[in-house]
Enzyme design. Structure first.
Site, PDB file in Angstrom:
ATOM      1  N   ASN A   1       0.754  -1.171   0.063  1.00 31.67           N
ATOM      2  CA  ASN A   1       0.048   0.053   0.217  1.00 31.67           C
ATOM      3  C   ASN A   1       0.951   1.332  -0.008  1.00 31.67           C
ATOM      4  OD1 ASN A   1      -2.127  -1.731   0.313  1.00 31.67           O
ATOM      5  ND2 ASN A   1      -2.456  -1.248   2.438  1.00 31.67           N
TER       6      ASN A   1
ATOM      7  N   THR B   1       0.321  10.280  13.810  1.00 28.11           N
ATOM      8  CA  THR B   1      -0.965  10.481  13.282  1.00 28.11           C
ATOM      9  C   THR B   1      -2.210  10.434  14.246  1.00 28.11           C
ATOM     10  OG1 THR B   1      -0.865   8.192  12.563  1.00 28.11           O
ATOM     11  CG2 THR B   1      -0.221   9.899  10.908  1.00 28.11           C
TER      12      THR B   1
ATOM     13  N   ASP C   1      -1.311   4.263   5.474  1.00 30.45           N
ATOM     14  CA  ASP C   1      -0.042   3.721   4.395  1.00 30.45           C
ATOM     15  C   ASP C   1       0.038   4.715   3.155  1.00 30.45           C
ATOM     16  OD1 ASP C   1       0.195   1.279   5.832  1.00 30.45           O
ATOM     17  OD2 ASP C   1      -1.464   0.303   4.843  1.00 30.45           O
TER      18      ASP C   1
HETATM   19  O1  RIB Z   1      -2.691  -0.948   6.846  1.00 29.65           O
HETATM   20  C1  RIB Z   1      -3.761  -1.493   6.162  1.00 29.65           C
HETATM   21  C2  RIB Z   1      -2.994  -2.748   5.780  1.00 29.65           C
HETATM   22  O2  RIB Z   1      -2.735  -3.459   6.821  1.00 29.65           O
HETATM   23  C3  RIB Z   1      -4.160  -3.593   4.870  1.00 29.65           C
HETATM   24  O3  RIB Z   1      -3.964  -3.712   3.617  1.00 29.65           O
HETATM   25  C4  RIB Z   1      -3.661  -5.211   5.702  1.00 29.65           C
HETATM   26  O4  RIB Z   1      -3.086  -6.332   4.552  1.00 29.65           O
HETATM   27  C5  RIB Z   1      -2.822  -4.922   6.499  1.00 29.65           C
HETATM   28  O5  RIB Z   1      -1.549  -5.051   6.080  1.00 29.65           O
END
Ligand code: RIB
Length: 334
Positions: free
Chosen positions: A67, A238, A274
């Site tokens: 992400n 955050t 993320d």
């Molecule tokens: O931060 C969100 C993510 O945390 C999700 O996409 C999941 O896969 C975990 O890693």
């Protein structure tokens, strides 16, 4: 994604009319996890021993590392490499396709004899999530010679804690002098002293900040940040709908900057943090100072929560800059 004549990804799609979005400058390597997210909307998160009925099952590309890589590339406009590990399954294909759509270099992703990481996610009507991760292939991420070479060319190395600490350590060791290690300490766990010493910018939410600071109960973010500044030179805490707090170590004492949240209607908060980290890293890689990087990251995170999914919710760089500019100059006509 298309490529230019020298084989690098063509990121002209990330440009903005006013030229304020950084195009290709700034190299980020994200070292971390990739998961297939199995997501169910629920009326509320279940308690221990409880079974509840949810909505349709969705299967999305996710994982904090992947992400963040899409965040740095698509929303942040940085030349971004993802260092991670996937299995030999269709979840891996889903993730590679998503990383590719996001403009992330995937040539250093390794395929291993383990199932691709999987996250079980429930999302409540207010957009809040609860997540359990089965790491699978993420436990087999390595920093070999090729990965170390790419890391050595990066301006920022971005890591999280869904992979073994030794891998984060190896990534930190491979970076060139002056390159930043940005650590998103999620999920939080104890960090060894030698790793603390490598971190240039720590990104944590309030819970992670309290865990790492060893504070009992809910500490004030500024107090937690002050404690963490004893370990690292800069911290971003955050605060969800409250924005973020940027704390930097200075000779005269901590310099604190509050970055307000940009109000939006939250649909799904999964992966918004993320996206924030990816854009923060991309902006730092271009030489932005930490508060400015956090302002841009806040705009990216705000857009991400208005859409379902993790990588699927990462906005385009032009939209991020436009929202950041509107937030800075609310009266200026668009
Ligand atoms: O931060 C969100 C993510 O945390 C999700 O996409 C999941 O896969 C975990 O890693």
């Amino acid at each position: 994604m298309s490529t230019t004549s020298d084989g690098t990804p063509d990121r002209t799609q990330h440009g903005t009319p006013d030229g304020t979005v950084p195009g290709t400058s700034g190299r980020v390597v994200v070292v971390g996890s990739a998961n297939v997210d199995l997501v169910v909307d629920v009326p509320r998160h279940p308690g221990g021993g409880e079974t509840i009925l949810g909505g349709e099952l969705r299967r999305n590309p996710g994982g904090k590392g992947a992400n963040q890589a899409v965040g740095a590339a698509r929303a942040g406009g940085a030349d971004t490499t993802f260092v991670g590990a996937l299995g030999h399954d269709d979840a891996a294909d889903l993730l590679l396709a998503s990383l590719d759509r996001g403009g992330v270099r995937t040539d250093l992703v390794e395929r291993v004899e383990a199932a691709t990481g999987t996250a079980l996610i429930t999302v409540s009507p207010d957009g809040e999530n609860a997540i359990v991760v089965a790491p699978g292939a993420n436990s087999h991420v390595t920093v070999g010679a090729a990965q170390a070479e790419r890391i050595a060319a990066a301006d920022v190395v971005l890591a999280q804690l869904e992979i073994p600490l030794d891998v984060v350590r190896a990534a930190a060791a491979a970076r060139r002098p002056g390159a930043l290690l940005v650590l998103n300490a999620a999920p939080s766990r104890d960090l060894p002293d030698d790793l603390w010493a490598e971190v240039d910018v720590l990104v944590v939410n309030e819970h992670e900040a309290a865990d790492l600071a060893g504070a009992s109960g809910d500490g004030e973010p500024s107090v937690l940040a002050g404690l963490l500044l004893e370990r690292v030179p800069a911290v971003v805490v955050t605060l969800g709908g409250e924005g973020s707090l940027v704390a930097e170590r200075r000779a005269g004492g901590p310099l604190l900057t509050t970055v307000p949240a940009i109000p939006v209607e939250a649909v799904d908060t999964t992966g918004a943090g993320d996206t924030f980290c990816g854009v923060l890293a991309a902006a730092l890689a271009r030489g932005a100072d930490l508060p400015d990087a956090a302002r841009l990251a806040a705009a990216a995170g705000a857009l991400a929560v208005t859409r379902p999914g993790a990588q699927d919710a990462v906005p385009d760089a032009a939209d991020v800059v436009a929202l950041a500019e509107r937030a800075e100059n609310p009266t200026r006509p668009t």
